[in-house]
Every structure is written in C-alpha cells, then in structure tokens.
Design an enzyme around this catalytic site. Sequence first.
Site, PDB file in Angstrom:
ATOM      1  N   ASP A 257      34.543  49.242  77.303  1.00 55.33           N
ATOM      2  CA  ASP A 257      35.107  49.091  75.975  1.00 55.33           C
ATOM      3  C   ASP A 257      35.352  50.482  75.395  1.00 55.33           C
ATOM      4  OD1 ASP A 257      35.770  47.765  73.479  1.00 55.33           O
ATOM      5  OD2 ASP A 257      33.838  48.514  72.760  1.00 55.33           O
ATOM      6  N   ASP A 259      36.016  51.624  71.446  1.00 55.56           N
ATOM      7  CA  ASP A 259      35.357  51.963  70.174  1.00 55.56           C
ATOM      8  C   ASP A 259      33.912  51.479  70.163  1.00 55.56           C
ATOM      9  OD1 ASP A 259      37.824  52.985  69.280  1.00 55.56           O
ATOM     10  OD2 ASP A 259      38.460  50.991  68.650  1.00 55.56           O
TER      11      ASP A 259
END
Length: 438
Positions: A257, A259
């Site tokens: 992922d 952020d």
Amino acid sequence: MQAVIQAGGRGTRLSSVTKNVIPKPMVEIAGKPLLAWQMEELRANGFTDIILIVGYLGHVIQDDFGDGGRLGVRIRYIEERADEPLGTAGALAYLPPFLTGDTFAFVYADAFFSVDFERMMAFHREKGSAATLFVHPNSHSFDSDLVVLDEAGRVTAFDSKTNDRSSYDYENIVNAGVFLFSRSICDNVPIPRKCALEKDVLQSMLDHGAPVYGYRSTEYVKDAGTPERLAAVERDLTIGIPQKRNLKHPQKAIFLDRDGTLNRYVGLLTQPDELVLEDTVLEAVRAINASEYLAICCTNQPVVARGLCTIEDVNAIHRRLQTLLGRGGAYLDDIIYCPHHPDKGYPGENPAYKIDCNCRKPKTGMIDTMAERHHIDLAPSWMIGDTTRDIQTAKNAGMRSVLVRTGEAGNDRAFAVKAECEAETLMEGVQWILRRNE
C-alpha cells in the site's frame, strides 16, 4: 537467431579485478567468465550465431572461446583496434555482412542477465520497433542513464546520468544494456567511427521519428561492471535469484500500500512535496529488491475522482516516490493505482471517475492486472498495508497479508479481517515474510 555482444571496452571500472591482464568480459562469476554466462543464456533462448566485438585484450577472449563449439554456438569476431576504440556503437558499421536476418539481439558485455527473449521479441514485433531497449528500475538510478517512455512504451527522450537531477523528480526507468535491433540500425553508422549507442545512434533515430521502444520487465539484468556490483551478482547467483526472476517462471510479489505504508499518512495527499517516506521504508524496500520477490505499490487514489488531483498530478507524486526511493538505493518494480470512487456528491468532483470499478481495493482488479503483466503466482505472494481494506484485498486475491502499525494502523475497521502478521514497521513486516520464505 543472431546475437551481438559488445565486448571491446577497456573495463576501467573493474581494473582492480582484471589487473589489466584480462578484458572485463572475462572476469569470473562463480568460477565462470561473465561472457560464458552470457553466451549460455543466449543459447538457451535460441541465439546460436554470436558475433563478438572485441578490442582491448581481445585475443584473450578469442583464445578461450575459439569458434564457440564447446558452448554449442557459432562465434565470429569483429576486431577493433585496441588503440582506437569505437565506443558502444561504432562497430555497427561492420555488422551488415555478418547479419542473416532482419532482427538481432545486442548486449553489453558487462550485463549479467536471465531473460525470456521470446516475450521481448513478441513486444518488438508487435510494436514494429526498429530498436527495443530492455528497461527496468534499478537501485542506482541516480547514476544511471534514464529512459523516458510514453504510455505505449515508445521512447521519447533520454535523461543522461550527467544531468543535474536535483531540481526535478523522475521515473526510475533505466536502460539495462540488452537490446533487440532491426538490421536497419546499422544504416546510422555507415562507416566505422567512434560513437555512443544512446547519445548518437538512438537519439538520432528519435530525432528522425524512428520507432524506438522500451520493453519494461522485472527480469534479472544487472550491471556487473564494478567490483561491488560484480560481488552482488555473484551473491544473487548463488541463491538462484536470476533464474527465479526469469519470466519463464511464475513470480512472487509483495504488494505494498502507499499512504501510511510507504509514505506518512497525511489524509488526502495531493502534492509531491507532501510525500515523506515512513521510517524503515528504504531498508525494507531494499530487502525486497535483494530477494526473489517483486516490490509493487498498489494504492487507491480517490483524489482524482474527488477533483483534487489530475492523473498527471498523481503521476508526479509517484515520480517523487521513485526519486526518494532511488536516492536511498531502493526501487519499486511497478506502481498501479485506482483513481475511482463510487460515491457522488463531492464539490468539484470529476464525474468521469465516479464509478463503481473493479480495481478499487478491496476488489482485486489492480492485483489481477499486475499478476497478468508480471506472471505472478498470487498464492505465495503477500500484501502489506495499514488498513483492514488492504488485508481484505489480500484475502479476496488469495494472498497472505501483513498489517503495519503505521498510518491508520488498522483503525479504519472497515472489514472484520485479521492479517497473518502485525508489524510495527514496514521493515519488521518484510523481515517476517522473508524469514518465512527461507
């Protein structure tokens, strides 16, 4: 099929190893000359007619390999004068009488590679390319010549390593030193003269509108032209990484992922200067790069649908991410993002992206795209993220997962799921995966 190996350089970067008594292609890796590794890999891909361009100490190469019979190939030699080297492309003028077909492979003699050339050839033919460059990210983009591609993979520019890149961000796309050429490339060097392949020949082709493409691949092509890089290749070879990265075999990946996992969570990130790497990210991504896993960023970016960013803005943010990683000796094998969001009613939203797509996590569209593009087996692959949405994505895709306690640290509670591991940092999570793999 035919292959040409450019083996005429002096190899000054390797002088502490060669002691100026052997040419650089003859340095040994795991007890065998680099040049032998190259020719065996080429033969395995159907290239049995090999032309060696030799110069400095070229007689050492000719005495060792002869006509190539013991390697199961036919070798012919083009000899440059040792006191008058022709650069990386000057000897192209000598090639036409040797060529029997329209397309040939061309490789630099300091590149160690394990590549499925059939895939690369299919790309070359599909694009109708005059010159196809094998391109990829690497761990030293800051001192590498970069290639700028458009969305179709066509080369639009070269960014020389001598440029001052301190004022701009860039995509980590590096020319790896493995090529497929149409024989027409030789027309650009009608007489033998000292010239550089990228700066002179390929740039001239771009200037005249010739179709030059970059073939992006995660396969193993490493510069072995310095003592440190030579040692790194030997380490990789002893644990089988080059062969495992060959796209003839299914790959394993760690999906990351963005952020809250790679960079610090600031809510909706809309500007490149807002992107700051999380602690331990550089060492964690470097650890993935040194393993048999691919490192792929997979991220939802509803800022586009919300009208807060354009697609180019997101790409600029990702150039910033690649630049920061590259400065720290790390790289991502690929980045994919979903710009959509299904909910309508936000001020300034972009209706073109307000759709219920199949790519927004926890749906698996992005994962499926990467699996097809990079021949990834999802069963032994992993997802690392800071939200339960990431963990649910992994379960939906048939992967395992790690939840990191950075960013949202799983406090979104969007899904009642549990990861195989919870880690305080990305590095801790990556180490846990790599230990299990061992």
